[in-house]
Write an enzyme that holds these catalytic residues in place. Structure first.
Site, PDB file in Angstrom:
ATOM      1  N   LYS A  10      43.257 -10.203  34.498  1.00  0.00           N
ATOM      2  CA  LYS A  10      44.056  -9.441  33.540  1.00  0.00           C
ATOM      3  C   LYS A  10      43.762  -7.958  33.726  1.00  0.00           C
ATOM      4  CE  LYS A  10      44.997  -8.714  28.668  1.00  0.00           C
ATOM      5  NZ  LYS A  10      44.811  -9.188  27.291  1.00  0.00           N
TER       6      LYS A  10
ATOM      7  N   LYS B  86      47.930 -11.589  35.061  1.00  0.00           N
ATOM      8  CA  LYS B  86      48.719 -10.795  34.137  1.00  0.00           C
ATOM      9  C   LYS B  86      48.506  -9.323  34.375  1.00  0.00           C
ATOM     10  CE  LYS B  86      48.811  -9.824  29.261  1.00  0.00           C
ATOM     11  NZ  LYS B  86      48.007  -9.800  28.089  1.00  0.00           N
TER      12      LYS B  86
HETATM   13  C1  PBG Z   1      45.398  -9.282  23.998  1.00  0.00           C
HETATM   14  C2  PBG Z   1      46.715  -9.421  24.684  1.00  0.00           C
HETATM   15  C3  PBG Z   1      47.557  -8.392  25.110  1.00  0.00           C
HETATM   16  C4  PBG Z   1      48.684  -8.997  25.674  1.00  0.00           C
HETATM   17  C5  PBG Z   1      48.505 -10.377  25.564  1.00  0.00           C
HETATM   18  N1  PBG Z   1      47.263 -10.623  24.966  1.00  0.00           N
HETATM   19  C6  PBG Z   1      47.440  -6.935  24.929  1.00  0.00           C
HETATM   20  C7  PBG Z   1      46.424  -6.187  25.680  1.00  0.00           C
HETATM   21  O1  PBG Z   1      45.628  -6.720  26.433  1.00  0.00           O
HETATM   22  O2  PBG Z   1      46.396  -4.984  25.460  1.00  0.00           O
HETATM   23  C8  PBG Z   1      49.850  -8.274  26.264  1.00  0.00           C
HETATM   24  C9  PBG Z   1      51.066  -9.076  26.440  1.00  0.00           C
HETATM   25  C10 PBG Z   1      52.299  -8.286  26.683  1.00  0.00           C
HETATM   26  O3  PBG Z   1      52.262  -7.075  26.946  1.00  0.00           O
HETATM   27  O4  PBG Z   1      53.367  -8.903  26.628  1.00  0.00           O
HETATM   28  N2  PBG Z   1      45.318 -10.074  22.833  1.00  0.00           N
END
Ligand code: PBG
Length: 326
Positions: free
Chosen positions: A199, A251
């Protein structure tokens, strides 16, 4: 004999031939719809930076979950948006049975049972008043091990509420193993872990911050990965697999297809990719202006994510795609 012996265009002549030889097929059963549920709403509230996506009420989320089942989607990924007054430095509402996300999980499970897969976001960022994915130490850094302790509690509370999978997204080291142990100790050995493994600290999460009413000032670069790093994506994924993740996730998706392809190649468990808010919003916004074709662009983006190796795609367009793929 003709000089050109190979004529690849023969396989492109009609829609039927193209369909016959397509190397990649996207099926609704591999799509997961991310869904937001907010506290204190009388009716669903549109998210301006995510056209077509809303914050749901406890009522409307049940109907949305029923649509997910009817469309034959693979799953629903739930995110909670607490009342601002329920946020604190420890993210207490994240692991309370009365927190918005746990109540939503319970409502959705009561609505759909085992007809689809209910996935809970396991992270503190929506619930902390500082907006970070974990709790802070004396100098304002995110405290890895103290945060993981809270993830254990959160994951167990989500399993108790009825989640089929928990999805740790905070990028703390050791979070998957710790959550696995906690679930097993609490008797939830059948609750799965879909780990946000690779991520990245991405600008493409922008609209999500509006969607969850994020309190964050600053960034998450001390725990999310540097977009410059590909090899590290494989390391993160292999650690999560080793720690017991049942499904790995990469992601964002579209700008990270190289990482996705490598993770998919190396993984022995299913791999998901998350087409994040900014990826979706860019297509939606350009389509609103008539600059690109919404259906064609979303279909292409999803197909390419699957082509790169994703077994599963999380996308805000999941319901529409299921309709188009019919
Ligand atoms: C954290 C989380 C995020 C997203 C999914 N889970 C935000 C981040 O890491 O800042 C982002 C998903 C998206 O942008 O669609 N709980």
């Amino acid at each position: 004999m003709s000089e050109i012996v190979r004529r690849p265009r023969r396989l492109r002549v009609t829609p039927a031939v193209r369909r016959l030889v397509a190397e990649t097929r996207v099926h609704p059963s591999q799509l997961i719809l991310p869904v937001f549920v907010a506290d204190g709403l009388d009716e669903p509230r549109p998210i301006s930076s995510l056209p077509g996506v809303v914050q749901h009420t406890m009522e409307s989320v049940r109907a949305e979950a029923a649509r997910v089942v009817d469309a034959g989607l693979g799953g629903i990924a739930l995110f909670g948006v607490p009342d601002i007054d329920d946020k604190d430095s420890m993210g207490t509402a994240a692991y309370s049975s009365q927190g918005i996300l746990n109540r939503a999980i319970e409502a959705v499970r009561a609505e759909v049972g085992d007809e689809t897969v209910i996935i809970a976001d396991t992270c503190l960022d929506e619930f902390t008043d500082h907006g970070h994915c974990g709790i802070l130490d004396e100098v304002g850094g995110v405290d890895n091990d103290a945060t993981v302790e809270l993830y254990r509690r959160q994951a167990v509370s989500q399993a108790e509420a009825g989640a089929h999978f928990v999805a740790p997204s905070g990028m703390m080291d050791g979070q998957v193993l710790a959550i696995r142990e906690a679930l097993d100790e609490a008797g939830f050995s059948e609750t799965g872990i879909m780990a946000y493994s690779a991520k990245y600290a991405s600008a493409f999460y922008g609209p999500f911050r509006e969607a969850v009413g994020s309190s964050l000032h600053g960034n998450r670069r001390s725990y999310q990965q540097d977009p410059a790093n590909r090899r590290e994506g494989r390391l993160e994924a292999s650690l999560d697999e080793f720690e017991g993740a049942d499904i790995l996730m990469v992601k964002p998706a579209s700008h990270y297809l190289d990482v996705l392809a490598e993770v998919a190649e190396a993984s022995q468990v299913p791999v998901a990719a998350y087409q994040v808010s900014g990826e979706y919003a860019m297509i939606a916004a350009a389509a609103e202006r008539g600059w690109i074709d919404r259906q064609a662009a979303l279909t292409e983006a999803t197909t390419c994510i699957v082509r790169a190796g994703a077994d599963i795609v999380l996308t805000y367009a999941a319901l529409e795609l299921a309709e188009w793929l019919r």
